[in-house]
Write an enzyme that holds these catalytic residues in place. Structure first.
Site, PDB file in Angstrom:
ATOM      1  N   HIS A  10     141.040  56.857  63.547  1.00 45.80           N
ATOM      2  CA  HIS A  10     141.301  56.676  64.972  1.00 45.80           C
ATOM      3  C   HIS A  10     142.039  55.346  65.147  1.00 45.80           C
ATOM      4  O   HIS A  10     141.977  54.473  64.282  1.00 45.80           O
ATOM      5  CB  HIS A  10     139.990  56.634  65.761  1.00 45.80           C
ATOM      6  CG  HIS A  10     139.389  57.975  66.001  1.00 45.80           C
ATOM      7  ND1 HIS A  10     138.040  58.219  65.826  1.00 45.80           N
ATOM      8  CD2 HIS A  10     139.932  59.150  66.413  1.00 45.80           C
ATOM      9  CE1 HIS A  10     137.795  59.485  66.127  1.00 45.80           C
ATOM     10  NE2 HIS A  10     138.919  60.069  66.472  1.00 45.80           N
ATOM     11  N   GLY A  55     147.650  62.333  64.605  1.00 43.18           N
ATOM     12  CA  GLY A  55     146.536  63.202  64.980  1.00 43.18           C
ATOM     13  C   GLY A  55     146.752  63.966  66.273  1.00 43.18           C
ATOM     14  O   GLY A  55     146.636  65.194  66.311  1.00 43.18           O
ATOM     15  N   ASP A  60     145.805  66.236  62.436  1.00 44.74           N
ATOM     16  CA  ASP A  60     144.445  66.631  62.029  1.00 44.74           C
ATOM     17  C   ASP A  60     144.411  68.118  61.685  1.00 44.74           C
ATOM     18  O   ASP A  60     143.754  68.530  60.722  1.00 44.74           O
ATOM     19  CB  ASP A  60     143.441  66.334  63.144  1.00 44.74           C
ATOM     20  CG  ASP A  60     143.359  64.852  63.486  1.00 44.74           C
ATOM     21  OD1 ASP A  60     143.650  64.017  62.602  1.00 44.74           O
ATOM     22  OD2 ASP A  60     143.019  64.527  64.637  1.00 44.74           O
ATOM     23  N   ASP A  80     136.223  56.093  65.139  1.00 45.44           N
ATOM     24  CA  ASP A  80     135.801  55.075  66.091  1.00 45.44           C
ATOM     25  C   ASP A  80     134.787  55.725  67.023  1.00 45.44           C
ATOM     26  O   ASP A  80     135.164  56.439  67.952  1.00 45.44           O
ATOM     27  CB  ASP A  80     137.009  54.566  66.874  1.00 45.44           C
ATOM     28  CG  ASP A  80     136.635  53.493  67.887  1.00 45.44           C
ATOM     29  OD1 ASP A  80     135.437  53.152  68.005  1.00 45.44           O
ATOM     30  OD2 ASP A  80     137.549  53.000  68.571  1.00 45.44           O
ATOM     31  N   HIS A  87     142.104  63.913  71.560  1.00 48.83           N
ATOM     32  CA  HIS A  87     142.225  65.041  70.632  1.00 48.83           C
ATOM     33  C   HIS A  87     140.919  65.281  69.862  1.00 48.83           C
ATOM     34  O   HIS A  87     140.930  65.772  68.750  1.00 48.83           O
ATOM     35  CB  HIS A  87     143.418  64.838  69.687  1.00 48.83           C
ATOM     36  CG  HIS A  87     143.278  63.674  68.760  1.00 48.83           C
ATOM     37  ND1 HIS A  87     143.326  62.370  69.185  1.00 48.83           N
ATOM     38  CD2 HIS A  87     143.086  63.628  67.432  1.00 48.83           C
ATOM     39  CE1 HIS A  87     143.163  61.571  68.154  1.00 48.83           C
ATOM     40  NE2 HIS A  87     143.012  62.301  67.077  1.00 48.83           N
ATOM     41  N   ASP A  90     140.301  68.526  67.981  1.00 46.56           N
ATOM     42  CA  ASP A  90     140.957  68.615  66.663  1.00 46.56           C
ATOM     43  C   ASP A  90     140.113  67.933  65.598  1.00 46.56           C
ATOM     44  O   ASP A  90     140.007  68.418  64.469  1.00 46.56           O
ATOM     45  CB  ASP A  90     142.346  67.969  66.697  1.00 46.56           C
ATOM     46  CG  ASP A  90     143.301  68.664  67.643  1.00 46.56           C
ATOM     47  OD1 ASP A  90     143.105  69.874  67.900  1.00 46.56           O
ATOM     48  OD2 ASP A  90     144.231  68.004  68.133  1.00 46.56           O
ATOM     49  N   ARG A  96     134.520  70.511  60.909  1.00 49.05           N
ATOM     50  CA  ARG A  96     133.933  71.838  60.687  1.00 49.05           C
ATOM     51  C   ARG A  96     134.564  72.514  59.477  1.00 49.05           C
ATOM     52  O   ARG A  96     133.871  73.086  58.632  1.00 49.05           O
ATOM     53  CB  ARG A  96     134.102  72.707  61.935  1.00 49.05           C
ATOM     54  CG  ARG A  96     133.409  74.065  61.816  1.00 49.05           C
ATOM     55  CD  ARG A  96     133.609  74.920  63.057  1.00 49.05           C
ATOM     56  NE  ARG A  96     134.991  75.283  63.286  1.00 49.05           N
ATOM     57  CZ  ARG A  96     135.642  76.244  62.603  1.00 49.05           C
ATOM     58  NH1 ARG A  96     135.028  76.913  61.655  1.00 49.05           N
ATOM     59  NH2 ARG A  96     136.894  76.527  62.876  1.00 49.05           N
TER      60      ARG A  96
END
Length: 125
Positions: A10, A55, A60, A80, A87, A90, A96
């Site tokens: 981040h 990202g 991502d 962070d 986002h 994402d 996941r």
């Protein structure tokens, strides 16, 4: 053993990501670890990395796709936890996909250090 490692962060953790890469770059290079990242910070620091989109622009998702295709073996994501991230869906999807495909995922510098040391130890066997 060739390995592809995704390293992302981040905005509030970009400096931590670059510092981590600088500390471990020689080992990663000598261990034939290919580094992919989103955005330009690592490249701007003079590190040889494969640069994907940022990202928020889909980087991502690009990494998640490579995880799902078994092209990425480890993800280091310097998150962070106190910042707001537009986002975030994402980010959750990437995490996941790592879980679904059993790909190691570190979300802070301490866990990234341990994972890289574990990989280094495994290589010495």
């Amino acid at each position: 053993m060739k390995m592809k490692l995704a390293v992302i962060a981040h905005d509030g953790k970009k400096a931590d990501m670059v510092a981590f890469l600088n500390r471990h770059y020689e080992f990663m290079h000598s261990a034939n670890i290919e580094i992919i990242t989103t955005g330009k910070h690592a490249q701007d620091a003079g590190l040889k990395v494969e640069r994907l989109l940022s990202g928020p622009l889909g980087g991502d998702a690009q990494i998640a796709a490579q995880v799902a295709e078994h092209k990425v073996q480890m993800v280091l994501f310097f998150r962070d936890p106190l910042g707001k991230h537009p986002h975030e869906p994402d980010v959750q999807m990437l995490m996941r996909v790592c879980d679904v495909h059993n790909v190691p995922l570190a979300t802070n510098p301490a866990s990234a250090e341990l994972m890289l040391k574990g990989f280094e130890k495994q290589m010495q066997k």
